[in-house]
Design an enzyme around this catalytic site. Structure first.
Site: not given
Length: 243
Positions: A152-154, A156
């Site tokens: 999820v972070y990646a 974004s």
């Protein structure tokens, strides 16, 4: 050659801690005025009192639509122009996709992606009219590599890499530089959900960097002559071996 930042006006989001605070202190030391945007009103008041009159507090909650939309107009009511917008505020979700929640996903994408796009959207007419300006975004090495342990972070940060590099091209005719800095793991509040043992081991092994290292990179990018754009700078702990 290094260009002067004397008299420049910068807006930094997430300025009350971590990379944002380290960069605030660095730009103040170089003679800039810094509008410190953050949702933590008490921290901003304390920091502004400590840092001096060129540190101007701006209470903004980027996850609140109205507050986010009001940020640039409110800033321009406090200063007469904006030379630098540093979109630094962000949040982190690690682990497998199934380990998070839809609400956490919304929060991350709203802060890491939507708020950045909205802030840039708001400042671009002002900078274009002045035919000058610098926009910097905090991305991540996760925006350059399929970091499967934090999808999820990646995602974004991949979105931000695309946004920055497309906006960079759009803004060339307007005299506005658009850049990103892509740190590896930084000692900051974003690592608050790391297991304590993992954090300890990472610090001991030299696999984390301090916020000041990122501030160094941002300072370098902003002080290049106007004919030079540092489109992205990756800043990694020397012993970080996951990418």
């Amino acid at each position: 050659m290094s260009e002067s930042l004397d008299g420049k006006v910068a807006v930094i989001t997430g300025a009350a801690s971590g990379i944002g605070l380290a960069t605030t202190e660095r730009l103040l030391a170089r003679g800039a005025t810094v509008v410190m945007a953050d949702r933590n009103e008490a921290a901003l008041a304390e920091l502004a009192a400590k840092l001096g009159e060129r540190a101007i507090p701006q209470v903004t909650d980027l996850l609140d639509g109205d507050s986010c939309a009001a940020m640039v107009p409110e800033v321009l009511a406090k200063v007469d122009h904006i030379d630098i917008l540093y979109c630094n505020a962000g949040t982190y979700i690690g682990g497998d996709l199934t380990e998070t929640t839809p609400e956490a996903i919304d929060r991350m994408l709203n802060l890491n992606v939507n708020a950045v796009m909205k802030n840039v959207h708001a400042v671009v007419p002002h900078m274009s009219a002045r035919k000058t300006g610098d926009i910097v975004v905090t991305c991540s090495i996760a925006g350059h590599f399929p970091t499967w342990w934090e999808p999820v972070y990646a995602a974004s940060k991949w979105a931000m890499t695309c946004f920055v590099q497309t906006m960079r091209r759009q803004m060339i005719p307007h005299g506005v530089r658009v850049m990103q800095v892509s740190p590896g793991p930084v000692v900051s509040a974003l690592l608050a959900d790391w297991p304590e043992e993992n954090l300890r081991k990472a610090k001991e092994s030299g696999s984390l960097i301090e916020p000041e290292e990122v501030a160094d990179a941002v300072e370098y990018m902003l002080t290049r002559k106007r004919t030079v754009t540092i489109r992205d700078m990756l800043v990694l702990p020397t012993n970080f071996d996951r990418v």
